[in-house]
Structures are given as structure tokens and as C-alpha cells.
Design an enzyme around this catalytic site. Structure first.
Site, PDB file in Angstrom:
ATOM      1  N   ARG A   1       0.834  -1.203   0.000  1.00 45.97           N
ATOM      2  CA  ARG A   1       0.000   0.000   0.000  1.00 45.97           C
ATOM      3  C   ARG A   1       0.867   1.250   0.000  1.00 45.97           C
ATOM      4  O   ARG A   1       2.077   1.186   0.208  1.00 45.97           O
ATOM      5  CB  ARG A   1      -0.918   0.026   1.220  1.00 45.97           C
ATOM      6  CG  ARG A   1      -0.194   0.110   2.549  1.00 45.97           C
ATOM      7  CD  ARG A   1      -1.174   0.129   3.704  1.00 45.97           C
ATOM      8  NE  ARG A   1      -0.499   0.314   4.980  1.00 45.97           N
ATOM      9  CZ  ARG A   1      -1.137   0.432   6.140  1.00 45.97           C
ATOM     10  NH1 ARG A   1      -2.454   0.381   6.164  1.00 45.97           N
ATOM     11  NH2 ARG A   1      -0.456   0.596   7.256  1.00 45.97           N
TER      12      ARG A   1
ATOM     13  N   VAL B   1      10.163  -8.342   7.731  1.00 43.70           N
ATOM     14  CA  VAL B   1      11.524  -7.950   7.380  1.00 43.70           C
ATOM     15  C   VAL B   1      12.460  -7.961   8.579  1.00 43.70           C
ATOM     16  O   VAL B   1      13.688  -8.065   8.417  1.00 43.70           O
ATOM     17  CB  VAL B   1      11.552  -6.562   6.708  1.00 43.70           C
ATOM     18  CG1 VAL B   1      10.804  -6.601   5.395  1.00 43.70           C
ATOM     19  CG2 VAL B   1      10.994  -5.476   7.631  1.00 43.70           C
TER      20      VAL B   1
ATOM     21  N   ASN C   1      11.493  -0.326   1.902  1.00 43.94           N
ATOM     22  CA  ASN C   1      10.428   0.637   2.153  1.00 43.94           C
ATOM     23  C   ASN C   1       9.597   0.306   3.388  1.00 43.94           C
ATOM     24  O   ASN C   1       8.941   1.194   3.942  1.00 43.94           O
ATOM     25  CB  ASN C   1       9.503   0.715   0.924  1.00 43.94           C
ATOM     26  CG  ASN C   1       8.250   1.489   1.196  1.00 43.94           C
ATOM     27  OD1 ASN C   1       8.268   2.716   1.305  1.00 43.94           O
ATOM     28  ND2 ASN C   1       7.126   0.790   1.337  1.00 43.94           N
TER      29      ASN C   1
ATOM     30  N   SER D   1      12.505   9.153   6.310  1.00 42.87           N
ATOM     31  CA  SER D   1      11.545  10.233   6.528  1.00 42.87           C
ATOM     32  C   SER D   1      12.243  11.542   6.847  1.00 42.87           C
ATOM     33  O   SER D   1      13.324  11.558   7.460  1.00 42.87           O
ATOM     34  CB  SER D   1      10.604   9.873   7.687  1.00 42.87           C
ATOM     35  OG  SER D   1       9.819  10.983   8.071  1.00 42.87           O
TER      36      SER D   1
ATOM     37  N   TYR E   1      10.264   6.236  16.308  1.00 45.01           N
ATOM     38  CA  TYR E   1      10.168   6.370  14.855  1.00 45.01           C
ATOM     39  C   TYR E   1      11.268   7.281  14.316  1.00 45.01           C
ATOM     40  O   TYR E   1      11.968   6.938  13.358  1.00 45.01           O
ATOM     41  CB  TYR E   1       8.791   6.936  14.493  1.00 45.01           C
ATOM     42  CG  TYR E   1       8.571   7.109  13.013  1.00 45.01           C
ATOM     43  CD1 TYR E   1       8.310   6.013  12.197  1.00 45.01           C
ATOM     44  CD2 TYR E   1       8.599   8.377  12.431  1.00 45.01           C
ATOM     45  CE1 TYR E   1       8.098   6.166  10.832  1.00 45.01           C
ATOM     46  CE2 TYR E   1       8.385   8.540  11.071  1.00 45.01           C
ATOM     47  CZ  TYR E   1       8.127   7.435  10.277  1.00 45.01           C
ATOM     48  OH  TYR E   1       7.925   7.596   8.920  1.00 45.01           O
ATOM     49  N   VAL E   2      11.439   8.443  14.936  1.00 40.67           N
ATOM     50  CA  VAL E   2      12.466   9.384  14.476  1.00 40.67           C
ATOM     51  C   VAL E   2      13.851   8.758  14.584  1.00 40.67           C
ATOM     52  O   VAL E   2      14.680   8.877  13.670  1.00 40.67           O
ATOM     53  CB  VAL E   2      12.393  10.696  15.277  1.00 40.67           C
ATOM     54  CG1 VAL E   2      13.533  11.627  14.888  1.00 40.67           C
ATOM     55  CG2 VAL E   2      11.050  11.385  15.059  1.00 40.67           C
TER      56      VAL E   2
ATOM     57  N   LYS F   1      14.382   6.196  11.800  1.00 44.29           N
ATOM     58  CA  LYS F   1      14.543   6.798  10.481  1.00 44.29           C
ATOM     59  C   LYS F   1      15.881   7.534  10.362  1.00 44.29           C
ATOM     60  O   LYS F   1      16.476   7.562   9.272  1.00 44.29           O
ATOM     61  CB  LYS F   1      13.373   7.739  10.195  1.00 44.29           C
ATOM     62  CG  LYS F   1      12.039   7.018   9.999  1.00 44.29           C
ATOM     63  CD  LYS F   1      12.102   6.049   8.830  1.00 44.29           C
ATOM     64  CE  LYS F   1      10.750   5.439   8.503  1.00 44.29           C
ATOM     65  NZ  LYS F   1      10.805   4.536   7.330  1.00 44.29           N
TER      66      LYS F   1
END
Length: 246
Positions: A17, A66, A92, A142, A155-156, A159
Site C-alpha cells: 500500500r 523484514v 520501504n 523520513s 520512529y524518528v 529513520k
């Protein structure tokens, strides 16, 4: 635009998606054989396989976590068996959640970092015996890796780690004719993930960009095509901002 990729083979993680799906379809349009993966069966993963079948595309949609070493290895082995050496690897797959650090359990930190950063380590490591020479690896990260974001330390951090991993691997793998680059995505609409602030949050994000709008998945996919192609044959270790000018 023709990027002269016909006959190549690409593996795309998180391809069911949003940005991943747009990348898969863009590669198919270029005549690339594609092996895509998703972690859990969803209506999106089923409809992607149906769409690929309807196009009679040389493509497979597989289930793989993954972050799991065994799954990563099986993904690359299956892809190689089906379509031969991998010319393009697009890392990705990613997950996100929003919570302040004080409330964040270790399990949630591990889940997000495990998918977003460790997942790239696992898949890239598993790919080394299956990559063509030359080959291109594209890591999707990101813009928050550079700018930060509250209530998303996991998350930060994950990334930002992708940027470091990209720059390390470009130096390690360059002599093997493997290029490694990253794309820092801004706020992209129609990805299946909504702003936690709803439509008002999306408007606010749009106003933060120089272009005054959110991106669309196809605009990320176009940059992947460039990095996958010979047009970028002397580009490695790059971190390309595709964020509308945040």
C-alpha cells in the site's frame, strides 16, 4: 519517462500500500520484474496481487516480516529463484505509532525500530548473495529524521538510523558496484496513514512545505526509478529530500 529498466528485477519491501505500492506499480510500468512483500495479509495485499495478475506482470507478492532473519533470507531466496539476480532493492517497509517517551513500553520501541531499521539490516544482509553487479539499493526514510517530531522518539530514531546505515553501506559496498542511497519523504497523502490530528493536521503539514501541498506516492516512486537507473550511476551515499521543501 523511460528509465531503461526493462528486464531488471526489483525487490520491494512493504509493497502492498501507499508509497510501496506506488513503487511496485511504477517499476512494473518500466518493465521490471518485481518481488514485493508485506507482513500481514490485508485487503491491500490481496488487491495488489490481483492488479498485478490483471496486468500479466512478472511479479510476486509474498508474506515476510523484514525484521525476522529467516523471513528476510527466504524473501531474497524466493525472489532470486523466481526472477534471477536482484538489480534493485527498495527497503520501504515501515511502521509508526505516536506516544510520549514516558508512556512508551520497551516492546513498542523494539517493534518500530525492529521494522524500520533492523528490517533494512536484515533484508540488505540477506540480499548480498543475490544482488546483481551492478545493483542499486534505495532506502526509504523520513524527513523527521532531520527535523524531529514529538511523541515519536522511536520512529524518528529509527529513520535517522537509516541515514547512517545508508552512508555506511555505500562505502562498504561501493567497490562491489552496489550503490546505496536514501530518500527522505515528507508528508505524503493517500498512503493509508492519516495524521493523528486529522484533516486539520494535514492542512498544517501542507502549509509547512514550500510547495504548499502534501506529496503523493507516485512522486516518491519517480525518485526511486531515477536512483534505480543508470541516470544515477554515479550517485551513492546520497540522501535525497523529497518533501516539498519542508
Amino acid at each position: 519517462m523511460d528509465f531503461d529498466l526493462k528486464g531488471k528485477h526489483a525487490v520491494v519491501t512493504g509493497g502492498a500500500r501507499g508509497i510501496g505500492r506506488a513503487i511496485v506499480l511504477a517499476l512494473i510500468e518500466q518493465g521490471v520484474s518485481v518481488t514485493a512483500c508485506h507482513r500481514t495479509p490485508t485487503p491491500e495485499s490481496e488487491s495488489l496481487q490481483e492488479e498485478l495478475d490483471a496486468r500479466r506482470a512478472a511479479a510476486r507478492v509474498l508474506r515476510a516480516d523484514v525484521a525476522d532473519e529467516g523471513d528476510a533470507r527466504r524473501l531474497l531466496e524466493t525472489a532470486h529463484d523466481a526472477f534471477g539476480p536482484v538489480d534493485v532493492l527498495v527497503n520501504n517497509a515501515g511502521v509508526i505509532s505516536h506516544m510520549p517517551l514516558r508512556e512508551m513500553p520497551a516492546a513498542e520501541w523494539d517493534r518500530v525500530v525492529g521494522t524500520n531499521l533492523t528490517g533494512i539490516y536484515q533484508v540488505t544482509r540477506a540480499s548480498l548473495d543475490h544482488l546483481a553487479r551492478p545493483a542499486s539499493i534505495v532506502n526509504v526514510t523520513s524527513a523527521v529524521a532531520k527535523h524531529g517530531m514529538p511523541n515519536a522518539a522511536h520512529y524518528v530514531s529509527s529513520k535517522a538510523g537509516v541515514i547512517g546505515l545508508t552512508r555506511a553501506l555505500c562505502k562498504e559496498l561501493g567497490r562491489d558496484a552496489i550503490r546505496v542511497n536514501a530518500i527522505t519523504c515528507g508528508i505524503v497523502g493517500a498512503t493509508g496513514q492519516k495524521s493523528p490530528q486529522g484533516e486539520a493536521g494535514e492542512r498544517r503539514y501542507a502549509e509547512m512545505t514550500s510547495l504548499g501541498r502534501l506529496g503523493v506516492p507516485a512522486e516518491i516512486a519517480d525518485v526511486v526509478l531515477f536512483l534505480a537507473s543508470d541516470a544515477a550511476r554515479y550517485v551513492t551515499g546520497a540522501v535525497l529530500d523529497v518533501d516539498g521543501g519542508i
